[in-house]
Design a protein around this motif. Sequence first.
Motif, PDB file in Angstrom:
ATOM      1  N   GLY A 120      37.847  36.448 -28.121  1.00  0.00           N
ATOM      2  CA  GLY A 120      36.484  36.676 -28.584  1.00  0.00           C
ATOM      3  C   GLY A 120      35.695  37.627 -27.711  1.00  0.00           C
ATOM      4  O   GLY A 120      36.247  38.285 -26.814  1.00  0.00           O
ATOM      5  N   ASP A 121      34.384  37.681 -27.950  1.00  0.00           N
ATOM      6  CA  ASP A 121      33.522  38.617 -27.235  1.00  0.00           C
ATOM      7  C   ASP A 121      32.840  38.011 -26.008  1.00  0.00           C
ATOM      8  O   ASP A 121      32.330  38.747 -25.165  1.00  0.00           O
ATOM      9  CB  ASP A 121      32.425  39.151 -28.175  1.00  0.00           C
ATOM     10  N   SER A 122      32.792  36.674 -25.918  1.00  0.00           N
ATOM     11  CA  SER A 122      32.048  36.024 -24.832  1.00  0.00           C
ATOM     12  C   SER A 122      32.863  34.900 -24.202  1.00  0.00           C
ATOM     13  O   SER A 122      33.749  34.313 -24.842  1.00  0.00           O
ATOM     14  CB  SER A 122      30.724  35.437 -25.363  1.00  0.00           C
ATOM     15  N   ILE A 123      32.552  34.620 -22.936  1.00  0.00           N
ATOM     16  CA  ILE A 123      33.186  33.507 -22.232  1.00  0.00           C
ATOM     17  C   ILE A 123      32.104  32.667 -21.558  1.00  0.00           C
ATOM     18  O   ILE A 123      30.977  33.124 -21.347  1.00  0.00           O
ATOM     19  CB  ILE A 123      34.206  33.986 -21.177  1.00  0.00           C
ATOM     20  N   VAL A 163      31.866  39.834 -22.672  1.00  0.00           N
ATOM     21  CA  VAL A 163      32.914  40.676 -22.103  1.00  0.00           C
ATOM     22  C   VAL A 163      33.296  41.829 -23.032  1.00  0.00           C
ATOM     23  O   VAL A 163      34.120  42.669 -22.669  1.00  0.00           O
ATOM     24  CB  VAL A 163      34.174  39.842 -21.774  1.00  0.00           C
ATOM     25  N   LYS A 164      32.699  41.887 -24.213  1.00  0.00           N
ATOM     26  CA  LYS A 164      33.064  42.921 -25.182  1.00  0.00           C
ATOM     27  C   LYS A 164      32.798  44.314 -24.629  1.00  0.00           C
ATOM     28  O   LYS A 164      33.683  45.180 -24.623  1.00  0.00           O
ATOM     29  CB  LYS A 164      32.292  42.713 -26.483  1.00  0.00           C
ATOM     30  N   LYS A 187      39.186  35.611 -10.766  1.00  0.00           N
ATOM     31  CA  LYS A 187      39.769  35.349 -12.077  1.00  0.00           C
ATOM     32  C   LYS A 187      40.029  36.668 -12.792  1.00  0.00           C
ATOM     33  O   LYS A 187      39.153  37.531 -12.858  1.00  0.00           O
ATOM     34  CB  LYS A 187      38.826  34.487 -12.923  1.00  0.00           C
ATOM     35  N   LEU A 188      41.225  36.815 -13.340  1.00  0.00           N
ATOM     36  CA  LEU A 188      41.587  38.025 -14.069  1.00  0.00           C
ATOM     37  C   LEU A 188      41.567  37.724 -15.562  1.00  0.00           C
ATOM     38  O   LEU A 188      42.170  36.756 -16.017  1.00  0.00           O
ATOM     39  CB  LEU A 188      42.966  38.509 -13.636  1.00  0.00           C
ATOM     40  N   ILE A 189      40.855  38.548 -16.309  1.00  0.00           N
ATOM     41  CA  ILE A 189      40.730  38.357 -17.750  1.00  0.00           C
ATOM     42  C   ILE A 189      41.178  39.625 -18.464  1.00  0.00           C
ATOM     43  O   ILE A 189      40.750  40.721 -18.124  1.00  0.00           O
ATOM     44  CB  ILE A 189      39.276  38.041 -18.145  1.00  0.00           C
ATOM     45  N   ARG A 190      42.017  39.449 -19.458  1.00  0.00           N
ATOM     46  CA  ARG A 190      42.509  40.587 -20.238  1.00  0.00           C
ATOM     47  C   ARG A 190      42.182  40.378 -21.707  1.00  0.00           C
ATOM     48  O   ARG A 190      42.369  39.289 -22.239  1.00  0.00           O
ATOM     49  CB  ARG A 190      44.019  40.737 -20.060  1.00  0.00           C
ATOM     50  N   LYS A 191      41.665  41.398 -22.339  1.00  0.00           N
ATOM     51  CA  LYS A 191      41.368  41.342 -23.767  1.00  0.00           C
ATOM     52  C   LYS A 191      42.671  41.280 -24.552  1.00  0.00           C
ATOM     53  O   LYS A 191      43.596  42.060 -24.312  1.00  0.00           O
ATOM     54  CB  LYS A 191      40.573  42.578 -24.185  1.00  0.00           C
TER      55      LYS A 191
END
Length: 269
Positions: A120-123, A163-164, A187-191
Amino acid sequence: MRILVFIFLLSFLPSQVKCQNSPLFVIVSCSEGVLLDGKAVRPGQMVDASSKQLTIPKKGYVGVVTMEGYAIRFKKSVKVSEVNDSVIEQINSPRGSVYTCGQEIRIISAPINQYSFVLGDSILLAIDERREAGSPYALVVKSMFDEVLQQDSLQQNWKVLNVKNLMLTEEAILIQCRSKENMSSIKLIRKMLREEGAQFNYDFSRIPPSTSGKEFALALYQLNNLFYDHAFLLYQLERSNYQPQNKIFANYIAKQKKKYQFELFDFHK
């Protein structure tokens, strides 16, 4: 005497039938070819103790939520009577080291392995600080090349982060929260790309229209290891004072709120 015994058996029988027909779990996702006692299953189907066997083809799967509130995926055939035992076995099985990082700030809504896709677009960033230094917290978002993309100050112990826009030009981002004394692990975040989310999209497209799609989506996020999306949807349900439609999902949502320690946060501010 025989008449009294007969009346007693009649009065006892309905409760047994009712117990037999009480649902054990609900099917929330399944591949093609999954059978329940020889008949094709469908998402939304309730399964009780009168059923015997879930047959799963090679490379197939079925995801369920049990009456006790656990979501689990099976990739091999299983007896209906053994589903709950399988859940308990998975819960108690070793899953690697527990959170032992020396950092004093923990982002509860992030996976322990510190890496996850986001669909999604948000966390939701929900912060638990062991030494309770308290807000304000500093939020730092960086690129994989250590370039600062965003900095913010949190006046409370949670924040919704969009995060979008951050991922329009970035393949992945790094997030860290800090207080005056402590900091969280990075923390690593990947789309998630469309092809990577193919299974979730397939399962999501099969949510029964007659049910609450939010309840099914919540379980599907967990079953597909989309931890950030899972926590964010749970947050949305909490904000809206959502009331589950049945006991199974009521138990499931209650367990997830306990898992993320929602009692530590006032999400209605």
